[in-house]
Motif scaffolding. Structure first.
Motif, PDB file in Angstrom:
ATOM      1  N   ASP C  73      14.379  -1.411  10.599  1.00 23.82           N
ATOM      2  CA  ASP C  73      13.927  -1.503  11.985  1.00 23.82           C
ATOM      3  C   ASP C  73      12.474  -1.059  12.190  1.00 23.82           C
ATOM      4  O   ASP C  73      11.808  -1.524  13.116  1.00 23.82           O
ATOM      5  N   ALA C  74      12.016  -0.084  11.383  1.00 26.16           N
ATOM      6  CA  ALA C  74      10.712   0.520  11.664  1.00 26.16           C
ATOM      7  C   ALA C  74       9.731   0.317  10.498  1.00 26.16           C
ATOM      8  O   ALA C  74       9.696  -0.752   9.893  1.00 26.16           O
ATOM      9  N   TRP C  75       8.943   1.319  10.171  1.00 29.61           N
ATOM     10  CA  TRP C  75       7.854   1.200   9.202  1.00 29.61           C
ATOM     11  C   TRP C  75       8.157   2.032   7.970  1.00 29.61           C
ATOM     12  O   TRP C  75       8.838   3.040   8.028  1.00 29.61           O
ATOM     13  N   GLY C  76       7.612   1.624   6.836  1.00 24.78           N
ATOM     14  CA  GLY C  76       7.732   2.414   5.624  1.00 24.78           C
ATOM     15  C   GLY C  76       7.091   3.778   5.821  1.00 24.78           C
ATOM     16  O   GLY C  76       5.960   3.863   6.306  1.00 24.78           O
ATOM     17  N   ILE C  77       7.802   4.832   5.476  1.00 18.36           N
ATOM     18  CA  ILE C  77       7.324   6.186   5.764  1.00 18.36           C
ATOM     19  C   ILE C  77       6.787   6.868   4.507  1.00 18.36           C
ATOM     20  O   ILE C  77       7.404   6.814   3.442  1.00 18.36           O
ATOM     21  N   GLU C  78       5.622   7.493   4.646  1.00 16.26           N
ATOM     22  CA  GLU C  78       4.970   8.226   3.571  1.00 16.26           C
ATOM     23  C   GLU C  78       5.358   9.700   3.672  1.00 16.26           C
ATOM     24  O   GLU C  78       5.262  10.284   4.750  1.00 16.26           O
ATOM     25  N   PHE C  79       5.761  10.308   2.543  1.00 16.35           N
ATOM     26  CA  PHE C  79       6.174  11.707   2.556  1.00 16.35           C
ATOM     27  C   PHE C  79       5.205  12.608   1.810  1.00 16.35           C
ATOM     28  O   PHE C  79       5.286  13.829   1.925  1.00 16.35           O
ATOM     29  N   GLU C  80       4.292  12.030   1.026  1.00 13.96           N
ATOM     30  CA  GLU C  80       3.357  12.858   0.258  1.00 13.96           C
ATOM     31  C   GLU C  80       2.215  13.334   1.142  1.00 13.96           C
ATOM     32  O   GLU C  80       1.727  12.592   1.994  1.00 13.96           O
ATOM     33  N   ASP C  81       1.781  14.565   0.864  1.00 13.89           N
ATOM     34  CA  ASP C  81       0.662  15.135   1.612  1.00 13.89           C
ATOM     35  C   ASP C  81      -0.682  14.684   1.040  1.00 13.89           C
ATOM     36  O   ASP C  81      -0.819  14.549  -0.172  1.00 13.89           O
ATOM     37  N   GLY C  82      -1.643  14.487   1.909  1.00 21.24           N
ATOM     38  CA  GLY C  82      -3.020  14.253   1.476  1.00 21.24           C
ATOM     39  C   GLY C  82      -3.266  12.907   0.842  1.00 21.24           C
ATOM     40  O   GLY C  82      -4.342  12.630   0.313  1.00 21.24           O
ATOM     41  N   THR C  83      -2.290  12.040   0.928  1.00 21.02           N
ATOM     42  CA  THR C  83      -2.372  10.736   0.283  1.00 21.02           C
ATOM     43  C   THR C  83      -3.309   9.788   1.050  1.00 21.02           C
ATOM     44  O   THR C  83      -3.449   9.895   2.266  1.00 21.02           O
ATOM     45  N   VAL C  84      -3.972   8.915   0.310  1.00 22.32           N
ATOM     46  CA  VAL C  84      -4.755   7.839   0.943  1.00 22.32           C
ATOM     47  C   VAL C  84      -3.799   6.667   1.126  1.00 22.32           C
ATOM     48  O   VAL C  84      -3.382   6.048   0.156  1.00 22.32           O
ATOM     49  N   MET C  85      -3.447   6.417   2.371  1.00 23.33           N
ATOM     50  CA  MET C  85      -2.349   5.472   2.634  1.00 23.33           C
ATOM     51  C   MET C  85      -2.823   4.017   2.643  1.00 23.33           C
ATOM     52  O   MET C  85      -2.756   3.328   3.659  1.00 23.33           O
ATOM     53  N   ASN C  86      -3.245   3.563   1.472  1.00 21.52           N
ATOM     54  CA  ASN C  86      -3.723   2.167   1.407  1.00 21.52           C
ATOM     55  C   ASN C  86      -2.790   1.275   0.590  1.00 21.52           C
ATOM     56  O   ASN C  86      -3.207   0.243   0.078  1.00 21.52           O
ATOM     57  N   THR C  87      -1.501   1.693   0.500  1.00 16.55           N
ATOM     58  CA  THR C  87      -0.558   0.800  -0.191  1.00 16.55           C
ATOM     59  C   THR C  87       0.570   0.367   0.746  1.00 16.55           C
ATOM     60  O   THR C  87       0.279  -0.194   1.799  1.00 16.55           O
TER      61      THR C  87
END
Lengths: 313, 313, 313
Positions: C73-87
């Motif tokens: 239903d929603a968006w892929g969630i990132e759990f890592e800290d400090g990550t560059v979210m370009n994937t």
């Protein structure tokens, strides 16, 4: 009422139609009846009208609907008895049905046929397993061989729109690109056989439905002859029953046109493929009552839920 | 209000903001208004904030929300007129919209653009088809070119947080790996043009938005110059409008940093890609008001639903 | 209660069991407590019992449940800290959890382990991120290492069915074709260690669970010896803990049979694979209390929600 899996679960059909029409005028009259009761809606297949109208019906009665798309939300369900479950299915229907019964006061189920395994489909494996293993009433939201909420809706709609005491109603097969189930046609036939109408069925040769369901209803292979002087033309595609699940032809000669329809009202359970099943000119005219028909789905479902709730007390 | 498809459907914008802020303080003041009314939420695309906040808004007004993921739950919908539906789509929008109107008192729709067919996107095929064929009011939960629940929310949030009468607001493009729609930027521009703010837009050359929407709003290609003395920096990526739907660059020079932000408040519609659109240091600081902004989504939606419900009576 | 992520969040375990049994008899006694409060149910994985029973529990307390299948239903969630979210991930848990907290008064989360990355699973990345970043109470609907709604349910069920003051309870590993999590076993062990029962664990060598959880509970590798004179046999498969996530054997010698069960009651969290974990003859007999166990899920969840609601006031 203890369940609603087939048109025949309605004992007094004409009284039921009148009561449903009363609910349509007074949808909130029984809004306390379902208070603190839960309706579980289990979908093994896609649904628009049934999904929304059944929820709306439950809300009108004060019930809490809980929707579950079984395939996507839960576990693969096993229906065979005695099986060693070491492959893909994770939960047996014996547990699934009994467990859902712990949380829901009524369970409504949609499960389409395989259209490849006639014996399995005719056994109504999914629906009848729920009836067998659930401890609460079951409502059929379209099973392998029946769609009784639709059939009851259709009877309500014809009663509402008829101009003569005994209208002529024609069920006319229509072409389609995909192999479709027989459920809607079967329940419509049951409904018409339960009403005082002049009812005939027309389809190309090879598309004969289950003779046990047809009974004495006349079948005419010539569409033009069948449609003559019709008051209501109910159009629906189905795949072959004898040559089970096959698409024998997609002959566009059977598409309903304004000319063929004449003065009759056009009905269809929807979704309908425009310009395949019926031409735009029919659906976009006042002869079409498909939207009012869809509206009546709410009150058919509401009548069914009301009768079941009354028997729970 | 008869529909909410665009910011321009709000007639008195500053009064609407004040009323929404009143609802925020008194969310249950009108909890009887929507009783026995149903809101259908139809999602053609993913949603988190919109999905939850619009349901919450409906519940605050006593409405029954019914959610449907159109693609997964129902049938493929045909939007073209006069088509012979013998391929993949099973139901025409003419029927779908009219039918859902039988069960829901208000229909909310989310349908993103193709980003490949500019003319189709600008025609707002999905949203405008619902407006045309539904018989009940339509709410836009983000369409091909507009996200007016977000734009209204943003105006509410700026009004709440402003320290000066006429704050400086900057809409700053940000880099992103995927091609994103223009809807959020467009509705934010509309909202700012409806308020008494000093508003400028900044983005790299090639990312100019629809000139009809930009109107007289100044566009500055130098981000540093644009951000000077800003009170609010609203950051958002969008793909190119002229070279339609293309990602022209992913230049991290445009990422918002704490240094660039200065004393301004940081805003974003979310979801936001950390360290691509904006660095962690901004989001994790008190300068960020993105969570309060998300909270205001409820009250923007609640104001809209309330106005529509009042007009239903 | 401020959260429910582990059995240890229940301070007075035997009192809690009695209160839950009271709720079972009087499910609507507190139907005003949750009025105008929203429970968000976030599913990262499939669910039948938890999905339905937790909604039912919320409804019994007058709450509005809102269900979201996060992945679909929603968006892929990132759990890592400090990550560059370009994937692939579009939204960071910091925003996601904070945002859902704006719309829901309590958030319930289901997130299974990877079974490939032991350190990640033991860190309870998803659940503990929600606890950290949400501003409202979190309920664990089965996380990487714990299923405390199930463990509490099991304790309620044993209390209800025990015939002696201190029954003998055996947790017996069972074969399975897939690698399954340790969560149910872990929380069952926690629950039994919190009760006055004679508790032993039995499994093939190599299937030893986390020694920190086992503590002083006796482990017997000989199933026959362990099952002797049992009052309750709780059966569950899990994959290896030391050789993390591996299926070491699918030895059908460990399947529970009627003969092995003797006079004991059979328990399982469900779903259960028939004739792999346990033979039909057990499940279809009066010795099985799995359906009543599933029923108690409602009242375990209702007790938890009630305690949290009381602390919200």
């Amino acid at each position: 009422m203890k369940k609603y899996t087939n048109i025949s679960d309605i004992k007094n059909f004409s009284k039921a139609i009148q009561e449903a029409l009363h609910l349509k005028k007074n949808p909130l009259e029984f809004s306390e009846l379902g208070k603190n009761k839960t309706l579980g809606l289990l979908f093994f297949n896609s649904s628009l009208r049934t999904r929304l109208s059944t929820q709306k019906a439950a809300l009108n009665l004060g019930m809490n609907p809980i929707v579950m798309n079984v395939s996507g939300d839960a576990w693969g369900i096993e229906f065979e008895d005695g099986t060693v479950m070491n492959t893909s299915t994770a939960e047996h229907i014996k547990e699934a049905a009994a467990v859902v019964s712990q949380y829901c006061d009524i369970i409504a189920v949609r499960a389409f046929p395989t259209l490849t395994d006639k014996a399995k489909d005719e056994s109504e494996q999914v629906l009848s397993s729920f009836v067998k293993y659930a401890s609460v009433p079951i409502v059929n939201m379209e099973s392998a061989t029946a769609h009784p909420l639709q059939g009851f809706t259709d009877a309500i709609t014809i009663t509402e729109h008829k101009k003569v005491n005994k209208p002529k109603v024609v069920l006319s097969w229509a072409p389609h690109v995909k192999a479709l189930p027989h459920a809607v046609a079967n329940s419509f036939i049951h409904a018409m056989q339960s009403m005082d109408v002049d009812f005939v069925i027309t389809h190309p040769e090879g598309y004969d439905l289950n003779p046990k369901i047809i009974g004495n209803t006349p079948v005419i292979y010539n569409q033009g002859e069948a449609l003559k002087d019709a008051d209501f033309v109910y159009t629906k595609n189905w795949s072959a029953y004898n040559d089970y699940g096959k698409v024998l032809n997609t002959n566009t000669n059977w598409t309903i046109t304004k000319e063929k329809l004449g003065a009759a009202k056009f009905m269809h359970c929807l979704p309908v493929r425009r310009n395949v099943v019926v031409e735009d000119a029919v659906l976009d005219s006042n002869s079409s009552i498909v939207i009012e028909q869809a509206n009546n789905r709410t009150f058919a479902a509401q009548w069914v839920l009301k009768k079941i709730l009354e028997d729970l007390k």
